[in-house]
Write a protein that holds these residues in place. Structure first.
Motif, PDB file in Angstrom:
ATOM      1  N   GLN A 206      40.339  -0.833  35.194  1.00  0.00           N
ATOM      2  CA  GLN A 206      39.161  -1.486  35.774  1.00  0.00           C
ATOM      3  C   GLN A 206      37.870  -1.158  35.026  1.00  0.00           C
ATOM      4  OE1 GLN A 206      41.580   0.106  37.724  1.00  0.00           O
ATOM      5  NE2 GLN A 206      42.436  -1.955  37.981  1.00  0.00           N
ATOM      6  N   GLY A 207      37.887  -0.112  34.216  1.00  0.00           N
ATOM      7  CA  GLY A 207      36.677   0.258  33.496  1.00  0.00           C
ATOM      8  C   GLY A 207      36.644   1.720  33.131  1.00  0.00           C
ATOM      9  N   VAL A 208      35.422   2.256  33.021  1.00  0.00           N
ATOM     10  CA  VAL A 208      35.222   3.632  32.589  1.00  0.00           C
ATOM     11  C   VAL A 208      34.184   4.264  33.508  1.00  0.00           C
ATOM     12  CG1 VAL A 208      34.660   5.130  30.623  1.00  0.00           C
ATOM     13  CG2 VAL A 208      35.529   2.802  30.219  1.00  0.00           C
ATOM     14  N   TYR A 209      34.366   5.548  33.799  1.00  0.00           N
ATOM     15  CA  TYR A 209      33.306   6.255  34.510  1.00  0.00           C
ATOM     16  C   TYR A 209      33.110   7.629  33.896  1.00  0.00           C
ATOM     17  CZ  TYR A 209      36.454   9.357  37.212  1.00  0.00           C
ATOM     18  OH  TYR A 209      37.361  10.309  37.590  1.00  0.00           O
ATOM     19  N   ARG A 210      31.916   8.170  34.144  1.00  0.00           N
ATOM     20  CA  ARG A 210      31.597   9.517  33.698  1.00  0.00           C
ATOM     21  C   ARG A 210      31.007  10.290  34.872  1.00  0.00           C
ATOM     22  NH1 ARG A 210      27.194  11.476  29.080  1.00  0.00           N
ATOM     23  NH2 ARG A 210      27.716  13.703  29.175  1.00  0.00           N
ATOM     24  N   TYR A 211      31.480  11.518  35.024  1.00  0.00           N
ATOM     25  CA  TYR A 211      30.928  12.410  36.043  1.00  0.00           C
ATOM     26  C   TYR A 211      30.416  13.661  35.336  1.00  0.00           C
ATOM     27  CZ  TYR A 211      30.663  15.520  40.101  1.00  0.00           C
ATOM     28  OH  TYR A 211      30.230  16.399  41.060  1.00  0.00           O
ATOM     29  N   GLY A 212      29.119  13.970  35.504  1.00  0.00           N
ATOM     30  CA  GLY A 212      28.498  15.120  34.842  1.00  0.00           C
ATOM     31  C   GLY A 212      27.749  14.660  33.599  1.00  0.00           C
ATOM     32  N   PRO A 213      27.254  15.590  32.757  1.00  0.00           N
ATOM     33  CA  PRO A 213      27.404  17.044  32.889  1.00  0.00           C
ATOM     34  C   PRO A 213      26.475  17.658  33.940  1.00  0.00           C
ATOM     35  CG  PRO A 213      26.109  16.531  30.953  1.00  0.00           C
ATOM     36  CD  PRO A 213      26.567  15.225  31.509  1.00  0.00           C
ATOM     37  N   GLN A 214      25.328  16.988  34.253  1.00  0.00           N
ATOM     38  CA  GLN A 214      24.472  17.513  35.309  1.00  0.00           C
ATOM     39  C   GLN A 214      25.117  17.256  36.661  1.00  0.00           C
ATOM     40  OE1 GLN A 214      23.389  15.356  32.957  1.00  0.00           O
ATOM     41  NE2 GLN A 214      21.460  16.047  32.052  1.00  0.00           N
ATOM     42  N   PRO A 215      24.931  18.146  37.620  1.00  0.00           N
ATOM     43  CA  PRO A 215      25.515  17.941  38.953  1.00  0.00           C
ATOM     44  C   PRO A 215      25.062  16.613  39.556  1.00  0.00           C
ATOM     45  CG  PRO A 215      24.654  20.178  38.732  1.00  0.00           C
ATOM     46  CD  PRO A 215      24.203  19.426  37.514  1.00  0.00           C
ATOM     47  N   GLY A 216      26.043  15.831  40.000  1.00  0.00           N
ATOM     48  CA  GLY A 216      25.739  14.569  40.664  1.00  0.00           C
ATOM     49  C   GLY A 216      25.508  13.393  39.748  1.00  0.00           C
ATOM     50  N   ARG A 217      25.505  13.600  38.451  1.00  0.00           N
ATOM     51  CA  ARG A 217      25.251  12.471  37.546  1.00  0.00           C
ATOM     52  C   ARG A 217      26.525  11.657  37.367  1.00  0.00           C
ATOM     53  NH1 ARG A 217      23.584  12.515  31.103  1.00  0.00           N
ATOM     54  NH2 ARG A 217      23.382  10.249  30.916  1.00  0.00           N
ATOM     55  N   VAL A 218      26.419  10.351  37.614  1.00  0.00           N
ATOM     56  CA  VAL A 218      27.560   9.459  37.446  1.00  0.00           C
ATOM     57  C   VAL A 218      27.129   8.236  36.636  1.00  0.00           C
ATOM     58  CG1 VAL A 218      28.723  10.177  39.560  1.00  0.00           C
ATOM     59  CG2 VAL A 218      27.084   8.279  39.639  1.00  0.00           C
ATOM     60  N   ALA A 219      28.081   7.689  35.907  1.00  0.00           N
ATOM     61  CA  ALA A 219      27.862   6.439  35.161  1.00  0.00           C
ATOM     62  C   ALA A 219      29.153   5.647  35.203  1.00  0.00           C
ATOM     63  CB  ALA A 219      27.456   6.728  33.722  1.00  0.00           C
ATOM     64  N   THR A 220      29.032   4.338  35.292  1.00  0.00           N
ATOM     65  CA  THR A 220      30.208   3.477  35.302  1.00  0.00           C
ATOM     66  C   THR A 220      30.023   2.333  34.318  1.00  0.00           C
ATOM     67  OG1 THR A 220      29.376   2.016  37.062  1.00  0.00           O
ATOM     68  CG2 THR A 220      30.619   3.976  37.739  1.00  0.00           C
ATOM     69  N   VAL A 221      31.149   1.805  33.837  1.00  0.00           N
ATOM     70  CA  VAL A 221      31.165   0.631  32.964  1.00  0.00           C
ATOM     71  C   VAL A 221      32.292  -0.270  33.430  1.00  0.00           C
ATOM     72  CG1 VAL A 221      31.509  -0.240  30.629  1.00  0.00           C
ATOM     73  CG2 VAL A 221      30.267   1.909  30.970  1.00  0.00           C
ATOM     74  N   GLU A 222      31.965  -1.532  33.717  1.00  0.00           N
ATOM     75  CA  GLU A 222      32.978  -2.510  34.106  1.00  0.00           C
ATOM     76  C   GLU A 222      32.865  -3.734  33.199  1.00  0.00           C
ATOM     77  OE1 GLU A 222      33.789  -2.891  38.531  1.00  0.00           O
ATOM     78  OE2 GLU A 222      31.717  -2.146  38.549  1.00  0.00           O
TER      79      GLU A 222
END
Length: 486
Positions: A206-222
């Motif tokens: 479905q895509g790509v996600y990133r969690y971190g490196p800072q606490p709570g930082r998220v990124a998604t790609v669809e």
């Protein structure tokens, strides 16, 4: 002089114009700075540009506050594949020549914008907020700018007003490129169940996600064909829905700590960076996926390149032909960044072919040579301007130069203008440059002399006391009557 847009690029440009002795007004349609989460780091040329203006201590303080540590070797990633700092050849000449700013790279964009706003204000730059440009007329001898608060006149106008640039549209400058195929989100969130997410980058059909490196930082790609309305407000529900789709979990987000952003891989470059008395810089001139904060750095590079040139021409110290070098020098760098980020989109896809390509690249990036190459590109230390001259410094950003009195060459650049490093016993180079550059005498070892533009580009250098080539470089860049700014 009018600069449209009070983001980092507009503020950096306005500051350079003010250093050049030009009165400048900045028009910004927003009533307050944009708090949205964007770039989290700056590259070496950007950090060095700010160092040359005396801002390095402030940058180092921001990095300490951001990371909680003073020393940090930034490497970054390529298409979500982290670059291992342990594999980098830090003794590589191009990396080793630019280490003075390594403690000032992890700078969140809102903090950078705040720093540049203060810098510009100290130089007398006035930012008018809530002013939206509605019309533009280049009369040949100046520009009439229509706004929601009335008309203004200026000798020159620079659009630093983003990817949807009003200045670019009103100037009739085409913006060719490739359409988006992805939607990305970035946010710093609170979540009820962070254990459901893997640290770092993760791929799924479905895509790509990133969690971190800072606490709570998220990124998604669809890969969904791009957002229907990129300008629509981003909600907590938008980020949560995207994160659930790409992670395949039912992770629950409970709050937003910073304004989230939505982005795409819309990739375009203006057909020209100049139309008469109107210029473009930053996202107004080029847009691309935001990997590695390359857009912020590319825009600041535009600003410092154009600023001193436009100030010199506007104040009558240089001929208008100098302005032609702006597009000629910055366009190739912009084209490279567009391709560098386009390539990462191809590698990020979840299809089997892209997955296989990602595996090959992972092997290459797992080698010392491969990682070192990628880190140098991301850091920006390989950037150069095509200039005549055989010396390896010519056309490159000036490296770290420690002087015998304990200062660095960049410490002498705080007021703008040309610098001439002279290490000859009889001040041979300095005599030639008198009145056209600030001469920095030094009896230390190393390169015998170097002529450095206000943007940090070396236009002449020599390892001997022979001044051959210096006078032509002075005439071409500094001009017979182009004095140092302060």
């Amino acid at each position: 002089m009018i600069v449209v847009g009070a983001g980092p690029v507009g503020l950096a440009l306005a500051a350079e114009l003010a250093l050049g002795g030009v009165s400048v007004r900045v028009l910004e349609r927003r009533d307050s700075p944009d708090p949205a989460m964007r770039a989290q780091s700056i590259n070496v040329p950007t950090a060095e540009a700010l160092d040359r203006r005396g801002l390095l201590p402030a940058l180092e303080r921001i990095q300490r506050e951001t990371l909680g540590v003073a020393g940090f070797r930034f490497t970054g990633h390529f298409a979500g594949m982290p670059l291992d700092p342990g594999l980098v050849d830090w003794a590589d000449p191009e990396l080793a020549a630019h280490t003075a700013v390594e403690g000032a790279r992890m700078i969140p964009q809102p903090r950078l914008e705040e720093l540049l706003a203060g810098h510009a204000e100290r130089l007398g730059v006035h930012v008018r907020r809530g002013v939206e440009v509605t019309a533009l007329e280049d009369t040949g001898s100046g520009v009439v700018v229509g706004t929601n608060t009335g008309s203004l006149r200026a000798g020159w106008v620079v659009g630093c007003d983003g990817g949807h640039s009003t200045v670019r549209r009103l100037a009739g400058i085409p913006f060719p490129g490739t359409d988006p195929e992805i939607t990305g989100y970035q946010a710093v969130v609170d979540m009820a169940d962070p254990e459901k997410l893997a640290d770092g980058w993760s791929w799924s059909p479905q895509g790509v996600y990133r969690y971190g490196p800072q606490p709570g930082r998220v990124a998604t790609v669809e890969f969904d064909g791009g957002p229907a309305d990129r300008s629509a407000p981003v909600t907590l529900a938008d980020v949560q829905s995207s994160l659930r789709r790409v992670s395949g979990t039912d992770v629950t987000l409970t709050g937003l700590r910073a304004a989230p952003t939505r982005w795409s891989d819309n990739t375009r470059q203006a057909a020209t960076y100049r139309s008469g008395r109107v210029f473009l810089a930053g996202d107004a001139a080029h847009v691309h996926p935001p990997f590695g904060g390359q857009g912020l750095n590319l825009g600041v590079g535009d600003a410092v390149n154009l600023g001193w040139k436009l100030a010199a021409v506007a104040s009558g110290r240089a001929r208008e032909a100098l302005l032609d070098t702006y597009d000629a020098e910055r366009r190739p760098v912009g084209a490279w960044v567009l391709d560098w980020t386009r390539a990462q989109i191809g590698v990020l896809r979840g299809d089997p072919k892209s997955g296989a390509l990602r595996g090959v690249l992972a092997d290459l990036l797992g080698t010392r040579d491969g990682t070192t190459y990628a880190v140098k590109q991301i850091a920006g230390v390989t950037q150069r301007v095509s200039l005549p001259g055989a010396h390896p410094w010519t056309g490159r950003y000036v490296p770290d130069v420690l002087l015998s009195d304990g200062t660095r060459l960049s410490d002498h650049a705080h007021e703008g203008g040309f610098l001439l490093l002279d290490r000859t016993a009889g001040a041979v180079f300095g005599e030639l440059a008198a009145g056209r550059a600030r001469v920095v005498r030094d009896d230390g070892a190393g390169v015998a002399g170097a002529l450095v533009r206000p943007d940090g580009v070396v236009v002449w250098a020599s390892d001997t006391t022979d001044p051959v080539g210096l006078e032509p470089a002075l005439r071409q860049w500094a001009g017979s009557d182009l004095l140092s700014y302060r």
